[in-house]
Design an enzyme around this catalytic site. Sequence first.
Site, short mmCIF file in Angstrom:
data_model
loop_
_atom_site.label_atom_id
_atom_site.label_comp_id
_atom_site.label_asym_id
_atom_site.label_seq_id
_atom_site.Cartn_x
_atom_site.Cartn_y
_atom_site.Cartn_z
N SER A 1 45.44 29.49 30.67
CA SER A 1 45.82 30.76 31.25
C SER A 1 47.03 30.65 32.18
O SER A 1 48.10 30.24 31.76
CB SER A 1 44.60 31.34 31.98
OG SER A 1 44.88 32.61 32.47
N ASP B 1 45.81 37.75 28.89
CA ASP B 1 44.59 38.54 29.07
C ASP B 1 44.55 39.25 30.43
O ASP B 1 43.56 39.88 30.77
CB ASP B 1 43.32 37.73 28.80
CG ASP B 1 43.13 36.58 29.76
OD1 ASP B 1 44.02 36.33 30.61
OD2 ASP B 1 42.09 35.89 29.64
N GLU C 1 38.81 43.34 36.93
CA GLU C 1 38.92 42.61 38.18
C GLU C 1 40.24 43.02 38.81
O GLU C 1 41.19 43.39 38.10
CB GLU C 1 38.91 41.10 37.93
CG GLU C 1 37.54 40.59 37.52
CD GLU C 1 37.41 39.08 37.67
OE1 GLU C 1 36.47 38.65 38.35
OE2 GLU C 1 38.25 38.35 37.12
N ALA C 2 40.31 42.94 40.13
CA ALA C 2 41.54 43.34 40.82
C ALA C 2 42.74 42.55 40.28
O ALA C 2 43.86 43.06 40.23
CB ALA C 2 41.39 43.11 42.32
N ASN C 3 42.51 41.32 39.81
CA ASN C 3 43.60 40.47 39.31
C ASN C 3 44.19 40.94 37.98
O ASN C 3 45.09 40.30 37.44
CB ASN C 3 43.15 39.02 39.23
CG ASN C 3 42.04 38.80 38.21
OD1 ASN C 3 41.89 39.57 37.26
ND2 ASN C 3 41.25 37.77 38.40
N ARG D 1 32.99 33.62 50.02
CA ARG D 1 32.19 32.99 48.97
C ARG D 1 32.89 31.70 48.51
O ARG D 1 34.09 31.53 48.72
CB ARG D 1 32.01 33.93 47.77
CG ARG D 1 33.31 34.41 47.18
CD ARG D 1 33.09 35.29 45.97
NE ARG D 1 32.96 34.52 44.75
CZ ARG D 1 33.97 34.01 44.04
NH1 ARG D 1 35.22 34.17 44.43
NH2 ARG D 1 33.75 33.32 42.93
N ALA D 2 32.09 30.84 47.88
CA ALA D 2 32.68 29.63 47.30
C ALA D 2 33.36 30.02 46.00
O ALA D 2 32.78 30.75 45.19
CB ALA D 2 31.58 28.60 47.04
N SER D 3 34.59 29.53 45.79
CA SER D 3 35.29 29.80 44.53
C SER D 3 34.55 29.12 43.39
O SER D 3 33.98 28.04 43.55
CB SER D 3 36.71 29.25 44.61
OG SER D 3 37.23 29.04 43.32
N GLY D 4 34.58 29.76 42.22
CA GLY D 4 33.99 29.14 41.04
C GLY D 4 34.99 28.29 40.28
O GLY D 4 34.64 27.57 39.36
#
Length: 547
Positions: A70, A291, A383-385, A508-511
């Site tokens: 990506s 995408d 998603e905001a992205n 939060r922890a990033s995935g």
Amino acid sequence: MAHHDERILAAAQKHAIVPLEQGQLYKYGTAGFRMKADLLDGVTFRVGLLASLRSRKLNSQTIGVMITASHNPAVDNGVKIVDPMGEMLEQDWEHLATNLVNAPTPEDLVQYYNQLATDLKIDLSAPAKVIYGRDTRPSGHTLVTALAAALEATETEQVDYKILTTPQLHYLVRATNTEGTPTSYGEVSEVGYYKKMADAFVRALKGRRINGPLIVDCANGVGGPKLAEFLKHVPQDKVNFEVKIVNDDVLRPEVLNLESGADFVKTKQRAPPKPAPQPGVRSCSLDGDADRLIYYWIDPDTGFFMLDGDRISSLAASFIGDLVESAGLKDELRIGVVQTAYANGASTNYIRSHLKLPVMCTPTGVKHLHHVAQSFDIGVYFEANGHGTVLFSPDALRAFKTTEPQSPAQQDALTTLAALSDLINQTVGDAISDMLLVEVILAHKNWSLRDWAMTYNDLPNRLVRVVVGNKDLFQTTDAERRLSHPEGAQEQIDAAVKKYKDARAFARASGTENACRVYAEAATNSEAIELAKQVAQIIERFGGNSQ
Ligand SMILES: CC(=O)N[C@H]1[C@@H](OP(=O)(O)O)O[C@H](CO)[C@@H](O)[C@@H]1O
Ligand SMILES: [Mg+2]
């Protein structure tokens, strides 16, 4: 049993797994396996084994494998599995992928492969089929060799579609599995994808004029050549679509995603420096595997303005909501919008209060959004992205086709909805398809990007990355909006948020990265910055020792 043991063993020895530092494990995460390409040969081989098992488990339906990283730099690559209807791999299988890939030796690998077949009651002599594609990264070529070796060893039928966008591979998987059925998704070829979308684009536009040229930044990735190919299928006599493709150099890997693309624009909040931005011209950026999509323009008076996934989502929901009403289907079809906690609070408010549509919040990662969107007749998720799509249920598709129109306006709405359901990729977020959707809506509304931007004002916000000793200490609840652990951290965040007007913050922890993310929004920019800083400090204090 022991169906392909010898063959797998011999091939696995040629595609060895590289042990990670300090006993770390490979993990099938939100984006499959993604890392430096030189670690991925053995990983991709093993993913091939799992894809073959999955095809055999699911009555020999076709499974997809996409090789892409990506928006990551060119030295990285990744591999992920696509399920039969073009969806992401079912979550239960993610840890099977993790286990299979981490088998220490080829012998262990064969043993675990056979054990999976036994446990899951998979007939290893049944037919299996896997199709695959890759983005423009040079490493994709050798990774495909590893994948093909696994498919050969397991006697799996395979089709190499060579270079594709990620959403094109998803399309092909669904088209393959629905071929010749009443729910056929389209012709099983790359050209079939272009033809379906070009036809739907013309039908959805209904002769409306597109307002001025569009500059499309393709991040020097696979989207460039594929968009150019798509445009050849758009009938110039019917549609005035003037597209200027920029950053489409796929021959120099070092420029892939470099200072360009949707991720750059979203995270840096500015236009790609090259080519020099043209003030006032409608522009958008795709990411490296096409995408994700972000729109923007440089205003001659006020400068850069970005329209991200939240904006695309509310634009689509507003347009489709109006059409459903004109089509007389408002009481029949349930429309909903799905977001994550990163959606700007102003967008959530606009959708709820102004569009009067329900909004659901899910954890980060499109598979979660996709799943919840399926619970509506028309589910809009982004998603905001900039990754997202709109899903139409079988009931909705039937209603568009079988409702007897009582007026020309109703008929018009019904045929536009039917065209949109073909235009919008139903399998996964698709930057090219989403871009065409936006262009159709702007043409129908006769809107410029400035008109679109005026629908609501974003709350000022900040997203920061915090490196901590142990990110796994941070566990969330309430769709990641609150921390359940470590104890006491959430209370401190609540206390910080309380000090500001219209404020919201979460951590939060990033995935996908070894860090935590802190998001904050507030009534003014300086307050959003201050709040993000305070929450980041709380996370650092609770985050364990960094070494
Ligand atoms: C704040 C943010 O943008 N997070 C991204 C990022 O996830 P993290 O878990 O936050 O690292 O990568 C995901 C995969 O590409 C994407 O789905 C998600 O939106
Ligand atoms: Mg992408």
